[in-house]
Scaffold this active site. Structure first.
Site, PDB file in Angstrom:
ATOM      1  N   ARG A   3       0.822  -1.222   0.000  1.00  0.00           N
ATOM      2  CA  ARG A   3       0.000   0.000   0.000  1.00  0.00           C
ATOM      3  C   ARG A   3       0.850   1.264   0.000  1.00  0.00           C
ATOM      4  O   ARG A   3       0.396   2.314  -0.472  1.00  0.00           O
ATOM      5  CB  ARG A   3      -0.990  -0.016   1.180  1.00  0.00           C
ATOM      6  N   GLU A  57       4.510  -8.877  15.642  1.00  0.00           N
ATOM      7  CA  GLU A  57       3.888  -9.323  16.885  1.00  0.00           C
ATOM      8  C   GLU A  57       4.203 -10.801  17.129  1.00  0.00           C
ATOM      9  O   GLU A  57       4.597 -11.196  18.215  1.00  0.00           O
ATOM     10  CB  GLU A  57       2.380  -9.095  16.777  1.00  0.00           C
TER      11      GLU A  57
HETATM   12  P1  AMP Z   1       4.352  -1.761  11.912  1.00  0.00           P
HETATM   13  O1  AMP Z   1       5.633  -2.323  11.395  1.00  0.00           O
HETATM   14  O2  AMP Z   1       3.878  -2.410  13.176  1.00  0.00           O
HETATM   15  O3  AMP Z   1       4.423  -0.240  12.050  1.00  0.00           O
HETATM   16  O4  AMP Z   1       3.240  -2.097  10.843  1.00  0.00           O
HETATM   17  C1  AMP Z   1       3.113  -1.303   9.704  1.00  0.00           C
HETATM   18  C2  AMP Z   1       2.798  -2.111   8.478  1.00  0.00           C
HETATM   19  O5  AMP Z   1       1.788  -3.088   8.715  1.00  0.00           O
HETATM   20  C3  AMP Z   1       2.286  -1.192   7.387  1.00  0.00           C
HETATM   21  O6  AMP Z   1       2.852  -1.581   6.162  1.00  0.00           O
HETATM   22  C4  AMP Z   1       0.778  -1.367   7.433  1.00  0.00           C
HETATM   23  O7  AMP Z   1       0.250  -1.395   6.135  1.00  0.00           O
HETATM   24  C5  AMP Z   1       0.539  -2.695   8.164  1.00  0.00           C
HETATM   25  N1  AMP Z   1      -0.422  -2.576   9.286  1.00  0.00           N
HETATM   26  C6  AMP Z   1      -0.134  -2.783  10.593  1.00  0.00           C
HETATM   27  N2  AMP Z   1      -1.222  -2.649  11.374  1.00  0.00           N
HETATM   28  C7  AMP Z   1      -2.240  -2.322  10.546  1.00  0.00           C
HETATM   29  C8  AMP Z   1      -3.636  -2.021  10.745  1.00  0.00           C
HETATM   30  N3  AMP Z   1      -4.215  -2.032  11.963  1.00  0.00           N
HETATM   31  N4  AMP Z   1      -4.374  -1.707   9.660  1.00  0.00           N
HETATM   32  C9  AMP Z   1      -3.807  -1.691   8.427  1.00  0.00           C
HETATM   33  N5  AMP Z   1      -2.524  -1.968   8.176  1.00  0.00           N
HETATM   34  C10 AMP Z   1      -1.730  -2.279   9.210  1.00  0.00           C
END
Ligand code: AMP
Length: 179
Positions: free
Chosen positions: A64, A101
């Protein structure tokens, strides 16, 4: 230029509970993207934040991040570098693994994508824990690039991703302070 408010943009994002797994509320931005004036407004807001910043390239995170990053790169008149899931890039590449996670994930980028000293704006659709963006920053910096900023359409601020990315300039357009 735009007459769509950030609040209106926020309302056009859809919550999908328990996707991709139980307990996660997925922020579905496809409902924003499919609306022409909303998509344009979102890109313009990001553009305005970085208009006067020197940016050589945008690095966008699969998948995205590509949608936002490509539109912004066109608007800013700069090139775009894809940070991809493993096994997708054809030429010599570098690799970075980061924690999720449950388990780990990886990103790759072409080794010749960034030159020493180039100013790179990292773009993704959303910041949750910040782990994905941090992996992106590390790869760009390993190639000698400088992080000019990190831009997101959406920030889940209750997950404190900014803390992990401390020291970087971060801009997110739409902020959720709680689930
Ligand atoms: P993080 O590495 O935890 O910051 O996760 C970010 C990545 O995971 C991004 O590429 C987001 O598109 C996806 N992502 C994580 N959590 C969500 C969520 N609640 N809704 C949509 N996309 C998410």
């Amino acid at each position: 230029l735009t007459h769509v408010s950030v609040e209106q943009l926020k309302k056009s994002i859809r919550d999908i509970p328990d996707f991709p797994k139980k307990g996660i509320i997925f922020k579905d931005i496809t409902t924003l993207l499919k609306n022409a004036s909303h998509f344009a407004a979102a890109v313009d807001y990001l553009y305005r934040h970085y208009e006067s910043v020197k940016i050589d390239k945008i690095a966008a995170i699969e998948a995205r991040g590509f949608i936002i990053g490509a539109a912004l790169a066109y608007r800013m008149n700069c090139g775009i570098i894809p940070l991809r899931k493993p096994g997708k890039l054809p030429a010599e590449k570098i690799h970075e693994t980061y924690d999720l996670e449950y388990g780990t994930d990886s990103l790759e980028m072409h080794a010749d994508a960034v030159k020493t000293g180039e100013q790179v704006l990292l773009v993704d659709d959303l910041i949750a824990t910040g782990g994905t963006a941090l992996a992106g920053c590390r790869m760009i910096e390993n190639l000698g690039g400088q992080i000019a900023g990190i831009a997101f359409l959406v920030e889940l601020s209750f997950l404190h991703g900014r803390k992990l990315l401390e020291g970087y300039e971060i801009f997110s357009l739409i902020i959720y302070e709680s689930e």
